[in-house]
Scaffold this motif. Structure first.
Motif, PDB file in Angstrom:
ATOM      1  N   TRP A   1      41.364  36.254  35.051  1.00  0.00           N
ATOM      2  CA  TRP A   1      41.922  37.552  35.421  1.00  0.00           C
ATOM      3  C   TRP A   1      43.179  37.892  34.609  1.00  0.00           C
ATOM      4  O   TRP A   1      43.566  39.040  34.549  1.00  0.00           O
ATOM      5  CB  TRP A   1      42.225  37.600  36.910  1.00  0.00           C
ATOM      6  CG  TRP A   1      43.035  36.430  37.376  1.00  0.00           C
ATOM      7  CD1 TRP A   1      44.394  36.340  37.438  1.00  0.00           C
ATOM      8  CD2 TRP A   1      42.528  35.172  37.816  1.00  0.00           C
ATOM      9  NE1 TRP A   1      44.776  35.106  37.881  1.00  0.00           N
ATOM     10  CE2 TRP A   1      43.641  34.350  38.132  1.00  0.00           C
ATOM     11  CE3 TRP A   1      41.259  34.627  37.982  1.00  0.00           C
ATOM     12  CZ2 TRP A   1      43.526  33.043  38.597  1.00  0.00           C
ATOM     13  CZ3 TRP A   1      41.139  33.337  38.453  1.00  0.00           C
ATOM     14  CH2 TRP A   1      42.263  32.568  38.753  1.00  0.00           C
ATOM     15  N   ASN A   2      43.798  36.903  33.988  1.00  0.00           N
ATOM     16  CA  ASN A   2      44.988  37.144  33.162  1.00  0.00           C
ATOM     17  C   ASN A   2      44.654  37.404  31.697  1.00  0.00           C
ATOM     18  O   ASN A   2      45.536  37.763  30.921  1.00  0.00           O
ATOM     19  CB  ASN A   2      45.950  35.950  33.224  1.00  0.00           C
ATOM     20  CG  ASN A   2      46.578  35.809  34.592  1.00  0.00           C
ATOM     21  OD1 ASN A   2      46.677  36.773  35.346  1.00  0.00           O
ATOM     22  ND2 ASN A   2      46.995  34.598  34.918  1.00  0.00           N
TER      23      ASN A   2
ATOM     24  N   ARG B   1      38.308  36.120  28.038  1.00  0.00           N
ATOM     25  CA  ARG B   1      38.105  36.378  29.474  1.00  0.00           C
ATOM     26  C   ARG B   1      36.730  35.862  29.917  1.00  0.00           C
ATOM     27  O   ARG B   1      36.612  35.200  30.941  1.00  0.00           O
ATOM     28  CB  ARG B   1      38.242  37.869  29.742  1.00  0.00           C
ATOM     29  CG  ARG B   1      38.139  38.235  31.207  1.00  0.00           C
ATOM     30  CD  ARG B   1      38.250  39.757  31.375  1.00  0.00           C
ATOM     31  NE  ARG B   1      38.309  40.118  32.753  1.00  0.00           N
ATOM     32  CZ  ARG B   1      39.420  40.360  33.428  1.00  0.00           C
ATOM     33  NH1 ARG B   1      40.590  40.293  32.827  1.00  0.00           N
ATOM     34  NH2 ARG B   1      39.381  40.679  34.695  1.00  0.00           N
TER      35      ARG B   1
END
Length: 161
Positions: A98-99, A106
């Protein structure tokens, strides 16, 4: 041990033993990801020397020891439970997809995150897997409780008579 267990347990343990060995060889490479876990543990145990590098080493040692125990069939349910207990912190701190802003990174982190979730599920199922020659823990506990009750009832009868 059945053939299925003789094959499946080492297969499940492989990722933990190899990953733990890699982390022990190069703990500094993973230390930055372990920082939030080290901070949380320091709040729980303020006097402990919980640097991120030490947290990585501790987790690696647990993975190697419990993974080896699982692979060899020594305390397989306990070792599976120990490994499963380490997985939430390892997964969230090690693969925070999510970062990530890069779509490829991702996707890669999400894949590893879901792989860890799947491994955790397999470990949790392994905690319920009784040896064919050994009754399930619940059954053994029930037998022990019944035997204790019968023993106490017999002693009470002896006191009455």
């Amino acid at each position: 041990m059945t053939l299925l267990r003789a094959v499946a347990r080492p297969m499940l343990a492989t990722m933990f033993v190899t990953g733990g060995a890699m982390a022990l060889r190069k703990p500094d490479a993973l230390a930055a990801k372990a920082q939030p876990v080290a901070d949380a543990l320091r709040r729980i145990a303020p006097g402990a020397r919980l640097t991120p590098t030490n947290v990585v080493r501790l987790n690696a040692a647990v993975h190697i020891a419990a993974g080896t125990a699982l692979a060899t069939g020594h305390l397989p349910r306990t070792s599976a439970l120990v490994l499963a207990a380490t997985m939430p912190a390892t997964t969230v701190s090690g693969h925070p997809f999510w970062n990530e802003t890069d779509p490829v990174a991702r996707r890669n982190q999400r894949t590893h995150f879901l792989k860890n979730v799947s491994l955790t599920g397999g470990l949790l199922l392994s905690t319920l897997d009784p040896e064919p020659s050994k009754p399930w823990l619940g059954r053994r506990a029930a037998r022990t409780a019944v035997a204790a009750k019968d023993g106490i009832a017999g002693r009470l009868e002896g006191l009455r008579g």
